[in-house]
Every structure is written in structure tokens, then in C-alpha cells.
Design a protein around this motif. Structure first.
Motif, PDB file in Angstrom:
ATOM      1  N   ALA A 162       0.851  -1.191   0.000  1.00 27.50           N
ATOM      2  CA  ALA A 162       0.000   0.000   0.000  1.00 27.50           C
ATOM      3  C   ALA A 162       0.885   1.238   0.000  1.00 27.50           C
ATOM      4  N   ALA A 163       0.284   2.371  -0.352  1.00 27.76           N
ATOM      5  CA  ALA A 163       1.025   3.632  -0.407  1.00 27.76           C
ATOM      6  C   ALA A 163       0.113   4.772   0.012  1.00 27.76           C
ATOM      7  N   ILE A 164       0.733   5.826   0.556  1.00 27.77           N
ATOM      8  CA  ILE A 164       0.003   7.067   0.808  1.00 27.77           C
ATOM      9  C   ILE A 164       0.766   8.227   0.148  1.00 27.77           C
ATOM     10  N   SER A 165      -0.006   9.221  -0.275  1.00 26.35           N
ATOM     11  CA  SER A 165       0.571  10.421  -0.873  1.00 26.35           C
ATOM     12  C   SER A 165      -0.539  11.447  -1.012  1.00 26.35           C
ATOM     13  N   GLY A 188      -8.406   9.842  -0.624  1.00 23.27           N
ATOM     14  CA  GLY A 188      -8.418   9.358  -2.003  1.00 23.27           C
ATOM     15  C   GLY A 188      -8.275   7.845  -2.078  1.00 23.27           C
ATOM     16  N   THR A 189      -9.293   7.182  -2.615  1.00 27.62           N
ATOM     17  CA  THR A 189      -9.210   5.739  -2.835  1.00 27.62           C
ATOM     18  C   THR A 189      -9.259   5.396  -4.324  1.00 27.62           C
ATOM     19  N   ALA A 190      -9.329   6.418  -5.165  1.00 27.51           N
ATOM     20  CA  ALA A 190      -9.345   6.192  -6.614  1.00 27.51           C
ATOM     21  C   ALA A 190      -8.958   7.495  -7.306  1.00 27.51           C
ATOM     22  N   GLU A 191      -8.569   7.370  -8.559  1.00 21.64           N
ATOM     23  CA  GLU A 191      -8.386   8.555  -9.391  1.00 21.64           C
ATOM     24  C   GLU A 191      -8.639   8.184 -10.839  1.00 21.64           C
ATOM     25  N   ARG A 192      -9.175   9.132 -11.565  1.00 21.08           N
ATOM     26  CA  ARG A 192      -9.482   8.865 -12.973  1.00 21.08           C
ATOM     27  C   ARG A 192      -8.204   8.630 -13.769  1.00 21.08           C
ATOM     28  N   GLY A 193      -8.336   7.828 -14.810  1.00 25.27           N
ATOM     29  CA  GLY A 193      -7.208   7.561 -15.687  1.00 25.27           C
ATOM     30  C   GLY A 193      -7.009   8.688 -16.681  1.00 25.27           C
ATOM     31  N   THR A 194      -5.832   8.697 -17.287  1.00 26.46           N
ATOM     32  CA  THR A 194      -5.478   9.697 -18.294  1.00 26.46           C
ATOM     33  C   THR A 194      -5.373   9.008 -19.650  1.00 26.46           C
ATOM     34  N   ALA A 195      -6.111   9.518 -20.609  1.00 25.16           N
ATOM     35  CA  ALA A 195      -6.040   8.974 -21.971  1.00 25.16           C
ATOM     36  C   ALA A 195      -6.029  10.140 -22.957  1.00 25.16           C
ATOM     37  N   HIS A 196      -5.049  11.037 -22.789  1.00 23.34           N
ATOM     38  CA  HIS A 196      -4.948  12.189 -23.683  1.00 23.34           C
ATOM     39  C   HIS A 196      -4.678  11.710 -25.107  1.00 23.34           C
ATOM     40  N   MET A 197      -5.382  12.316 -26.048  1.00 24.43           N
ATOM     41  CA  MET A 197      -5.300  11.840 -27.426  1.00 24.43           C
ATOM     42  C   MET A 197      -5.049  12.967 -28.418  1.00 24.43           C
ATOM     43  N   ARG A 198      -4.340  12.617 -29.486  1.00 20.72           N
ATOM     44  CA  ARG A 198      -4.183  13.506 -30.634  1.00 20.72           C
ATOM     45  C   ARG A 198      -5.094  12.981 -31.746  1.00 20.72           C
ATOM     46  N   LEU A 199      -5.925  13.860 -32.235  1.00 18.61           N
ATOM     47  CA  LEU A 199      -6.811  13.521 -33.348  1.00 18.61           C
ATOM     48  C   LEU A 199      -6.219  14.086 -34.633  1.00 18.61           C
ATOM     49  N   THR A 200      -6.255  13.291 -35.688  1.00 20.91           N
ATOM     50  CA  THR A 200      -5.707  13.730 -36.974  1.00 20.91           C
ATOM     51  C   THR A 200      -6.754  13.555 -38.065  1.00 20.91           C
ATOM     52  N   ALA A 201      -7.058  14.647 -38.712  1.00 14.67           N
ATOM     53  CA  ALA A 201      -7.964  14.613 -39.865  1.00 14.67           C
ATOM     54  C   ALA A 201      -7.147  14.827 -41.131  1.00 14.67           C
ATOM     55  N   ARG A 202      -7.415  13.997 -42.130  1.00 13.69           N
ATOM     56  CA  ARG A 202      -6.730  14.129 -43.416  1.00 13.69           C
ATOM     57  C   ARG A 202      -7.744  14.427 -44.502  1.00 13.69           C
ATOM     58  N   GLN A 340      -7.586   2.433  -8.535  1.00 18.15           N
ATOM     59  CA  GLN A 340      -8.639   2.155  -7.566  1.00 18.15           C
ATOM     60  C   GLN A 340      -8.069   1.285  -6.459  1.00 18.15           C
ATOM     61  N   ALA A 341      -8.252   1.720  -5.214  1.00 16.60           N
ATOM     62  CA  ALA A 341      -7.853   0.948  -4.035  1.00 16.60           C
ATOM     63  C   ALA A 341      -9.117   0.573  -3.263  1.00 16.60           C
ATOM     64  N   PRO A 342      -9.054  -0.462  -2.434  1.00 20.63           N
ATOM     65  CA  PRO A 342     -10.245  -0.862  -1.674  1.00 20.63           C
ATOM     66  C   PRO A 342     -10.721   0.258  -0.747  1.00 20.63           C
ATOM     67  N   VAL A 343     -12.028   0.479  -0.753  1.00 17.94           N
ATOM     68  CA  VAL A 343     -12.608   1.486   0.127  1.00 17.94           C
ATOM     69  C   VAL A 343     -12.670   0.972   1.555  1.00 17.94           C
ATOM     70  N   ASP A 344     -13.198  -0.216   1.726  1.00 15.57           N
ATOM     71  CA  ASP A 344     -13.310  -0.814   3.058  1.00 15.57           C
ATOM     72  C   ASP A 344     -12.115  -1.735   3.264  1.00 15.57           C
ATOM     73  N   SER A 345     -11.097  -1.199   3.916  1.00 16.54           N
ATOM     74  CA  SER A 345      -9.863  -1.939   4.124  1.00 16.54           C
ATOM     75  C   SER A 345      -9.256  -1.538   5.457  1.00 16.54           C
ATOM     76  N   ALA A 350      -7.471   2.586   9.395  1.00 14.29           N
ATOM     77  CA  ALA A 350      -6.362   3.175  10.160  1.00 14.29           C
ATOM     78  C   ALA A 350      -6.231   4.670   9.884  1.00 14.29           C
ATOM     79  N   MET A 351      -6.476   5.082   8.641  1.00 13.89           N
ATOM     80  CA  MET A 351      -6.433   6.511   8.317  1.00 13.89           C
ATOM     81  C   MET A 351      -7.548   7.257   9.042  1.00 13.89           C
ATOM     82  N   ALA A 352      -8.736   6.671   9.035  1.00 17.90           N
ATOM     83  CA  ALA A 352      -9.863   7.299   9.728  1.00 17.90           C
ATOM     84  C   ALA A 352      -9.595   7.399  11.227  1.00 17.90           C
ATOM     85  N   ASP A 353      -9.053   6.341  11.813  1.00 18.57           N
ATOM     86  CA  ASP A 353      -8.729   6.360  13.246  1.00 18.57           C
ATOM     87  C   ASP A 353      -7.703   7.446  13.556  1.00 18.57           C
ATOM     88  N   ALA A 354      -6.703   7.587  12.673  1.00 19.42           N
ATOM     89  CA  ALA A 354      -5.659   8.594  12.902  1.00 19.42           C
ATOM     90  C   ALA A 354      -6.236  10.001  12.838  1.00 19.42           C
TER      91      ALA A 354
END
Length: 429
Positions: A162-165, A188-202, A340-345, A350-354
Motif C-alpha cells: 500500500a502507499a500514501i501520498s 483518495g481511494t481512486a483517481e481517474r485515468g489519463t487517456a490524452h489523445m491527438r486527433l488527426t484529420a486528413r 482504484q484501491a479498496p474502500v473498506d480496508s 487506520a487513516m480514519a482512526d488517525a
């Protein structure tokens, strides 16, 4: 005993501006300072450069029970640019004024680094091994920092589960239905992914005075209009659903998961925490086409900032392909999956208790981050990543406007609160 205010001020005085595209160099000086603090506490920090002056520091602090899996505590040393002309105080002065410590990086995220270092310097004895990582380049693509470490020095994170930041565990004041001041602490138990895209029209190049039904610019603009007008459906991930239910209960308002928009209206200011993460987003941000006004170019390009909720990317890409049509191609310019990390863990408990050890009335709720962090580098290693950088904030403090904003500052009382919460968590988790 180390002084968290002084240590944070020293960190703020290092200009670690990251202008992107490899243009940064101040991380080296800050990393050497951090390594010195760790060495002074008896640790053996490893200093690693992915490129000249793009510096990372990693150290392991042994825990009382070596049989337990390790916890990663990570933060980034770099900051976004700051224009001194816009600031009340010089952005790298590390100045204390009116009960706040001012400077670029004060909340993003040298405050957290200072609380970690101060706890270690004061002789922290954690329950389990801690891997401490202070990295470069988070404010760009992470390729000189966390992603490089995960790829080239995977062994440093052996045993971490596990990690915290950044970014979570801070006070968020919300009025309840009965007028009470409810102090939410989103973790934070989740964060959206990044899918930045370049669109090319010819299309077919030609003189702009003549009819041309294969105009690349027109094709691209049409595709962008379809994407911008498209309303992505509400998608309730486990984190977002838990946030709505638990926050509604704390505020005493009705929660109807079949009517998320109505529920958010009843949540009042708390809805701002969840608003960006009830659906995916595709935002056109960059355009590039043509070289002369009377010439129809054969190629036109655009970039779209695309953010994906956990478990939704495949369907989103299929819908984008339908919206683009046959004359537009796409390619990723940045692609990192959602976290995504487990919400109920036990970690969340431990974070809530702290937090409640320092604020007995704290209401700790999970939330999903709309943007991205270095969790995207460490999550693929099998590490459950949480946004937990505890910080007390006074009512009315514009915390969410501080990161990357003008006059970034952190309350001194908040730093002391964060250190106490962090010490409780690390000695009990």
C-alpha cells in the motif's frame, strides 16, 4: 525536536519549478536536502538521477514488526511555475505571514514532505517497514521520477502493498441539514485515468477559394463539435457511491443513487468533491492546422484531455471512435490507467482512526480524484494507493484553489495537525 514549520519553509525556498518537456533542474538541490535530513535520522538514503539534476531520493525505515508488509510513503519535490509579479509574497521565500506559510508547493506538496521528514527526524518508530520516496517530475509526466523508478528500480519497492501520498485527509467544512458544521476528511481511494489523445484529420489540399468537400479542417472541427457536445453517462464507481452514501448520512440529506444529480444538489458544497468524477470527460484543448489563410491544408490535428473512471476506458474509446467518424484517426499522447484501491480496508480504517485521534468529530469519506498523481506509477506494481496527506484547514480556506494557484499557502496549525495524524497512522497501521 524538529520543527515542521522551519523544515517546510526550507523546502519551499528550493526553486524546483518544472516547466515540462524536461525543463527542470532544481529538484537536485531539494533532493540533497531531503537526503541530508534522512541521513541525520540514521537512515541510508539512495539518491538516484534519471537525467542530470532530475533527482529522486528513496530510503527504507525499518518497522517494529518485520513480518508485516511494507508501506510506501511518497511525494514529489517539483512544483509548477509561479509568476512572482502575481504574488503577494515572493513564491520561493518560504515566508510566514498571518499564521500561514507562503510559497509555491506549500500545499502541492512540500507540506506533506515536511510532515514526513519531521516525524522521521523526531525518531518515528513505525509498526511496519516504510519505504520513503521523494521524487522528481510529477508535475509533468513522471518519466524522470516515479515512472522511471518503478521501471528501473522496482526492487526498491519490494514488499510494499500500500502507499500514501497526495491528495486527501484534509478538512472540508460543509453545513449539515440542521446547520451543524460537518468536518469531512476525504481520503483518495481512486483517481481517474489519463487517456490524452491527438486527433488527426486528413483531406485534400487545395485553394481556399474553390469548393472542397474533403477539407481536413472542416472534418476535424465536426469531430470536435460532436465530442464536445457529447454528454457522458453517470457512472458510479465503488468510491463515488461510498462517498455519496456516507456524506449524505453525515449531512442528514436524502441520497438517491438513481438520481445522482438530485442527490448532489442536496449535498451542497460537498458536491464539489465528487462533481468531476461521476462521469468520464473529453475536453478539446489544442488545435493545429494550416499555414496560410488561402490554402486548405491536407492535415489538421487537435488534442483532447480525456479522463476515464475505473473500468470505463474500453467503452469510452469505442464511443469516441463512433463520434470521430471515418476520416479521423486517434493516438495516445499520454495513457495511464485509472487507479482504484479498496474502500473498506484496514488501511482506510487506520487513516480514519488517525484523523479522529486529532479531530474526534472527523467524518472520513472516500473520494475519487479527478486528475492524476504518481499513484499511476506505483499502482501497476500491485500497490494499493491512497490519497492521504493529512492537513487541518480553517473554515473558508480556499484549499482547492491553492494547488497551482497564486499565493499558495498552508496554515501553520494545519502542518502540526498533519504531523500528529501522520505519526498516529504510521505507528498503528
Amino acid at each position: 525536536m524538529a520543527n515542521v514549520e522551519s523544515l517546510c519553509a526550507q523546502l519551499l525556498r528550493f526553486d524546483t519549478t518544472n516547466r515540462g518537456h524536461g525543463d527542470a533542474e532544481g529538484e537536485r538541490d531539494a533532493a540533497e536536502f531531503v537526503a541530508g535530513v534522512l541521513a541525520g535520522a540514521g537512515l541510508e538514503p539512495v539518491v538516484l538521477e534519471s537525467a542530470p539534476r532530475r533527482t529522486n531520493v528513496v530510503a527504507r525505515l525499518p518497522g517494529a514488526d518485520p513480518s508485516l508488509p511494507a508501506l510506501l510513503v511518497q511525494g514529489h519535490l517539483d512544483v509548477v511555475p509561479a509568476d512572482a509579479a502575481d504574488w503577494t509574497v515572493p513564491p520561493f521565500a518560504g515566508e510566514v505571514r498571518d499564521g500561514f506559510l507562503w510559497g509555491r508547493g506549500a500545499v502541492d506538496m512540500k507540506d506533506f514532505i515536511a510532515t514526513v521528514l519531521t516525524a522521521v527526524a523526531d525518531g518515528l518508530r513505525p509498526r511496519r517497514d516504510l519505504v520513503l520516496a521523494f521524487v522528481a517530475d510529477e508535475e509533468d509526466r513522471g518519466e524522470y521520477g516515479a515512472h522511471w523508478l518503478a521501471a528501473e528500480h522496482r526492487e526498491l519497492f519490494d514488499g510494499c502493498v500500500a502507499a500514501i501520498s497526495e491528495s486527501g485527509g484534509y478538512t472540508y467544512h460543509v453545513p449539515a441539514a440542521d446547520g451543524r458544521d460537518v468536518r469531512l476528511y476525504p481520503v483518495g481511494t481512486a483517481e481517474r485515468g489519463t487517456a490524452h489523445m491527438r486527433l488527426t484529420a486528413r483531406g485534400r489540399a487545395g485553394h481556399a477559394s474553390r469548393p472542397n468537400h474533403e477539407n481536413a479542417v472542416v472534418r476535424l472541427v465536426g469531430a470536435l463539435q460532436r465530442i464536445a457536445a457529447h454528454e457522458w453517462p453517470v457512472t458510479l464507481t465503488p468510491t463515488v457511491e461510498a462517498f455519496l452514501v456516507r456524506t449524505g448520512e453525515a449531512l442528514g440529506v436524502e441520497v438517491d443513487l438513481s438520481d445522482v444529480e438530485g442527490t448532489m444538489a442536496r449535498l451542497g458544497p460537498a458536491a464539489k468533491l465528487v462533481e468531476p468524477t461521476i462521469r468520464n470527460s473529453t475536453t478539446p484543448t489544442m488545435l493545429d492546422a494550416g499555414y496560410k489563410v488561402n490554402v486548405i491544408p491536407s492535415l489538421a490535428q487537435a488534442q483532447i484531455d480525456t479522463r476515464t473512471l475505473p473500468g470505463t476506458e474500453k467503452q469510452l474509446l469505442e464511443e469516441i471512435d463512433e463520434l470521430l467518424g471515418p476520416d479521423i484517426t486517434r493516438e495516445f499522447v499520454a495513457h495511464q490507467p485509472a487507479v482504484q484501491a479498496p474502500v473498506d480496508s484496514p488501511w482506510f480504517t487506520a487513516m480514519a482512526d488517525a484523523l479522529r485521534s486529532q479531530d474526534p468529530e472527523a467524518v472520513v469519506v472516500p473520494y475519487c480524484m479527478g486528475g492524476g498523481t504518481d499513484a499511476k506509477a506505483f499502482s501497476p506494481l500491485g500497490i494499493a494507493c491512497y490519497g492521504f496527506a493529512p492537513l487541518w484547514l480553517p473554515e473558508g480556506f480556499p484549499y482547492r484553489a491553492m494547488a497551482h494557484g497564486v499565493d499558495e499557502r498552508v496554515p501553520l496549525e494545519g502542518l502540526h495537525f498533519g504531523k500528529r495524524v501522520l505519526e498516529h497512522f504510521l505507528t498503528h497501521c
